[in-house]
Design an enzyme around this catalytic site. Sequence first.
Site, short mmCIF file in Angstrom:
data_model
loop_
_atom_site.label_atom_id
_atom_site.label_comp_id
_atom_site.label_asym_id
_atom_site.label_seq_id
_atom_site.Cartn_x
_atom_site.Cartn_y
_atom_site.Cartn_z
N SER A 1 0.85 -1.20 0.00
CA SER A 1 0.00 0.00 0.00
C SER A 1 0.88 1.24 0.00
O SER A 1 2.00 1.23 0.51
CB SER A 1 -0.85 -0.02 1.27
OG SER A 1 -1.36 1.27 1.55
N TYR B 1 -1.30 -0.50 10.34
CA TYR B 1 -1.41 -0.95 8.94
C TYR B 1 -0.21 -0.44 8.13
O TYR B 1 0.42 -1.19 7.38
CB TYR B 1 -2.73 -0.42 8.34
CG TYR B 1 -2.96 -0.80 6.90
CD1 TYR B 1 -3.42 -2.06 6.56
CD2 TYR B 1 -2.72 0.11 5.87
CE1 TYR B 1 -3.64 -2.41 5.23
CE2 TYR B 1 -2.94 -0.22 4.55
CZ TYR B 1 -3.40 -1.49 4.23
OH TYR B 1 -3.61 -1.81 2.91
#
Length: 244
Positions: free
Chosen positions: A141, A154
């Site tokens: 990501s 995350y």
Amino acid sequence: MKRKTVLITGASRGIGRAAALIFAQNGYDLILNCAHSISELNIFAKELEMKYHIQTLCCGGDVSDYTFVCQMFRDISTFCGGVDVLINNAGITYMGLLSDMSFQDWEHILHTNLTSAFACCKCAIPYMVSQKSGKIINVSSEWGLYGASCEAAYSATKGGLNAFTKALAKELAPSNIQVNAAAFGVIDTDMNLSLSPSERDQLKSEIPAGYFASPKEAAEFLWQLANSPAYLTGQIISFDGGWF
Ligand code: NAD
């Protein structure tokens, strides 16, 4: 000639499911994993088998569990020997202040997003080395590169995945195994269901392309990475509509 094989973790929906479709359309045998929706995954796999005349193996279980991953690879070994392409796609998100996050939630996201990649790579590599070829694609990501407020854990798991990608690529290049990561921006999947309509509009306005990519577009990018030249390795490649 033996068909090529791909293992896609987290293939019951979203990016993983779209990737399964593209690899099936291109004649790959599929090993598909997901944690919870195994009956839906089985139905999907059967549809792909019938339509594209390929073989599939569905492995339901939690890829953050090392014991499960070892068993999955024993099943893969019986099914087809090993995998030519590994896509470490399974992942979860956690949104909230770090100070509100429990240690259990930290461990859960760390093991789901990062330890799973360690486990799958460790088990996939011996076959790839014996074949002197292989592609490992880690689904990462932009937050792993830039960090996001309220997504520190995350972001940390994806940043770890990026460093893992770069390091492992160096280790495996002499064996003609390429390791790259796709750093996605926003892909329109269930992972973003918690966004309100106004949050979605705000986010879209920040993305130069002006929209969230579809799972199909993300999957097409993974397919291109799987077919990229061998000299492309150790790269974290953004796919974000020009966002960063
Ligand atoms: P999704 O929630 O739609 O799908 C996630 C998949 O992972 C599901 O099939 C789920 O069953 C599986 N999964 C979750 N935990 C698992 C576990 N422990 N073991 C096995 N399977 C497990 O999400 P998505 O958007 O398709 O995300 C796929 C990947 O893309 C994730 O790694 C995510 O971090 C990454 N990503 C997504 C976006 C986005 O905007 N959607 C952006 C950047 C990166």
